[in-house]
Scaffold this active site. Structure first.
Site, mmCIF file in Angstrom:
data_model
loop_
_atom_site.group_PDB
_atom_site.id
_atom_site.type_symbol
_atom_site.label_atom_id
_atom_site.label_comp_id
_atom_site.label_asym_id
_atom_site.label_seq_id
_atom_site.Cartn_x
_atom_site.Cartn_y
_atom_site.Cartn_z
ATOM 1 N N ARG A 45 1.869 8.874 11.573
ATOM 2 C CA ARG A 45 2.098 8.367 10.226
ATOM 3 C C ARG A 45 2.453 9.557 9.345
ATOM 4 O O ARG A 45 2.379 10.696 9.763
ATOM 5 C CB ARG A 45 0.909 7.558 9.681
ATOM 6 C CG ARG A 45 -0.479 7.912 10.098
ATOM 7 C CD ARG A 45 -1.020 9.217 9.598
ATOM 8 N NE ARG A 45 -0.838 9.426 8.189
ATOM 9 C CZ ARG A 45 -0.799 10.600 7.602
ATOM 10 N NH1 ARG A 45 -0.929 11.711 8.323
ATOM 11 N NH2 ARG A 45 -0.616 10.730 6.316
ATOM 12 N N GLY A 46 2.816 9.257 8.076
ATOM 13 C CA GLY A 46 3.322 10.307 7.191
ATOM 14 C C GLY A 46 4.841 10.280 7.291
ATOM 15 O O GLY A 46 5.396 10.280 8.405
ATOM 16 N N ALA A 47 5.507 10.245 6.124
ATOM 17 C CA ALA A 47 6.948 9.994 6.102
ATOM 18 C C ALA A 47 7.774 10.925 7.015
ATOM 19 O O ALA A 47 8.547 10.449 7.856
ATOM 20 C CB ALA A 47 7.448 10.042 4.659
ATOM 21 N N ARG A 88 7.976 0.204 9.863
ATOM 22 C CA ARG A 88 7.247 0.341 8.584
ATOM 23 C C ARG A 88 8.289 0.390 7.463
ATOM 24 O O ARG A 88 9.305 1.086 7.602
ATOM 25 C CB ARG A 88 6.378 1.610 8.562
ATOM 26 C CG ARG A 88 5.136 1.497 9.448
ATOM 27 C CD ARG A 88 4.163 2.629 9.197
ATOM 28 N NE ARG A 88 3.357 2.413 8.017
ATOM 29 C CZ ARG A 88 2.559 3.357 7.489
ATOM 30 N NH1 ARG A 88 2.492 4.561 8.017
ATOM 31 N NH2 ARG A 88 1.829 3.083 6.424
ATOM 32 N N GLN A 195 -7.134 8.744 5.316
ATOM 33 C CA GLN A 195 -6.330 9.890 5.765
ATOM 34 C C GLN A 195 -6.904 11.204 5.211
ATOM 35 O O GLN A 195 -6.797 12.249 5.858
ATOM 36 C CB GLN A 195 -4.877 9.750 5.291
ATOM 37 C CG GLN A 195 -4.081 8.670 6.000
ATOM 38 C CD GLN A 195 -4.108 7.344 5.261
ATOM 39 O OE1 GLN A 195 -5.066 7.052 4.542
ATOM 40 N NE2 GLN A 195 -3.081 6.546 5.422
ATOM 41 N N ASP A 236 6.573 9.100 0.052
ATOM 42 C CA ASP A 236 7.207 8.291 1.106
ATOM 43 C C ASP A 236 8.636 7.929 0.749
ATOM 44 O O ASP A 236 9.465 7.686 1.630
ATOM 45 C CB ASP A 236 6.385 7.033 1.368
ATOM 46 C CG ASP A 236 5.124 7.419 2.115
ATOM 47 O OD1 ASP A 236 4.152 7.827 1.453
ATOM 48 O OD2 ASP A 236 5.133 7.381 3.359
ATOM 49 N N ASN A 246 4.044 6.714 -3.011
ATOM 50 C CA ASN A 246 3.145 7.471 -2.125
ATOM 51 C C ASN A 246 1.903 6.610 -1.887
ATOM 52 O O ASN A 246 1.783 5.495 -2.430
ATOM 53 C CB ASN A 246 2.792 8.827 -2.749
ATOM 54 C CG ASN A 246 2.119 9.760 -1.748
ATOM 55 O OD1 ASN A 246 2.586 9.917 -0.617
ATOM 56 N ND2 ASN A 246 1.009 10.363 -2.113
ATOM 57 N N LYS A 247 1.005 7.127 -1.084
ATOM 58 C CA LYS A 247 -0.190 6.388 -0.671
ATOM 59 C C LYS A 247 -0.906 5.710 -1.838
ATOM 60 O O LYS A 247 -1.018 6.286 -2.920
ATOM 61 C CB LYS A 247 -1.128 7.377 0.031
ATOM 62 C CG LYS A 247 -2.425 6.814 0.561
ATOM 63 C CD LYS A 247 -2.267 5.587 1.420
ATOM 64 C CE LYS A 247 -1.272 5.707 2.541
ATOM 65 N NZ LYS A 247 -0.925 4.385 3.140
#
Ligand code: MRU
Length: 346
Positions: A45-47, A88, A195, A236, A246-247
């Protein structure tokens, strides 16, 4: 250095981020479908890391195609890419990497199919190495904004684990430390997927960078006490006007930072810019399973049958963003001009 993802002998190997920090296990993907599933289930995960995985996935997909002429080969590859692209929705790096691989395929259509497959493998490895150097350059730019003896708040994990290595927001931290600055990090735990608690603390501890874990609802308290000097987060997707996806929880952090006169920085590679979107309103927000909210570590924490919401990202409007740090330099308001200039820079 932590190896988030590798591509060796037809196998894409990823550290399983759903199991860290309790277990350091690796997952091997041998097909594009397995890579898509690893992205969907957040093994990776993570862009930027999603982008690297996608490029490698396309290469695996290409390898599995038996067609002997370009038209049939490309038609099959496009179908596989379309399915991978749906794993995603928010991080634009997924589409960015897939489009890059498709473009390389088109640019090399005159090659025999076997050589084209090798060319795609080479490109996927280039996406990985470029991501690391991009992060190091971004870190160099970003660390100029960080004074010695700073406490940096971060949200989610925008570190080595979220990229091919070094990290975006944590790349700024690492570059500041490498420049000899005394830096401490405060990590928001980042409910519901944790995270911050699980991944940011783990990778900073591995590098001996001081980190203090706080729950998301504590960061206002520490900002108000002037115990946080700056905020650095990843992204993201960033729209043309500088609105940042973002998150979930990032918007709350940005509002608190503004209220307390604390600079709020976003560190993201140019591949995270989506200048085709005028504003953050157009960015698709992933809705994940409510089980991730009603449960922690598979243990139910709310009564049976309780309804829960789980938007996985939020939008921070550009007026709350002090600057956006990229590998091509630092963008400030008005972002519509500054981001366009950085994106077009080679
Ligand atoms: O749902 P995740 O863990 O993939 O979300 C990750 C983030 O929001 C990160 O901050 C972002 O991708 C930047 S990572 C360098």
């Amino acid at each position: 250095m932590i190896k988030t993802i590798e591509y060796i002998d037809g196998v894409v190997r990823m550290i399983d981020q759903t199991r860290l920090p309790a277990e350091k296990e690796f997952v091997d993907c041998r097909t594009i479908e397995e890579v898509g599933n690893a992205i969907k289930t957040m093994i990776i995960r993570g862009a930027p890391a999603i982008g690297v995985a996608a490029a490698m996935g396309v290469s695996l997909g290409a390898d599995s195609i038996e067609a002997t002429n370009f038209e049939d080969f490309y038609r099959e590859l496009e179908g596989k890419c379309d399915r991978l692209g749906q794993s995603r929705p928010t991080a634009v790096n997924l589409a960015w990497a897939i489009n890059r691989m498709k473009q390389v395929t088109q640019d090399n259509k005159s090659l025999p199919i076997n050589e084209l497959k090798s060319r795609l493998k080479e490109e996927a490895l280039t996406v990985l190495t470029e991501d690391i150097t991009t992060n190091q350059t971004m870190g160099e730019h970003g660390q100029t904004l960080v004074k010695d003896n700073s406490v940096i708040l971060t949200h989610c994990n925008a570190g080595a684990l979220a990229t091919a290595g070094f990290g975006t927001a944590l790349g700024v931290v690492r570059a500041a430390v490498n420049a000899g600055k005394n830096i401490r990090v405060m990590a928001n735990e980042t409910r519901p997927f944790l995270q911050g608690a699980r991944l940011t603390t783990w990778e900073l501890k591995e590098d001996n960078i001081p980190v203090k874990l706080i729950t998301d609802n504590m960061c206002g308290f520490f900002m108000n006490k002037q115990e946080i000097d700056l905020v650095v987060v990843g992204a993201d997707r960033i729209a043309a006007n500088g609105d940042v996806a973002n998150k979930i929880g990032t918007y709350m952090v940005a509002v608190l930072a503004k209220e307390n006169n604390i600079p709020f920085y976003v560190a993201a590679p140019v591949s995270t810019l989506d200048l085709s979107l005028a504003s953050g309103k157009e960015i698709p927000i992933e809705e994940r399973s409510s089980d991730e909210v009603t449960h922690i570590n598979k243990k139910q924490i709310s009564p049976e049958g309780i309804e829960a919401a789980h938007p996985a990202f939020d939008i921070t409007p550009n007026h709350l963003v002090t600057a956006i740090i990229t590998e091509n330099g630092i963008a400030r308001a008005p972002f519509t001009d500054s981001l366009k200039a950085l994106a077009n820079q080679k």
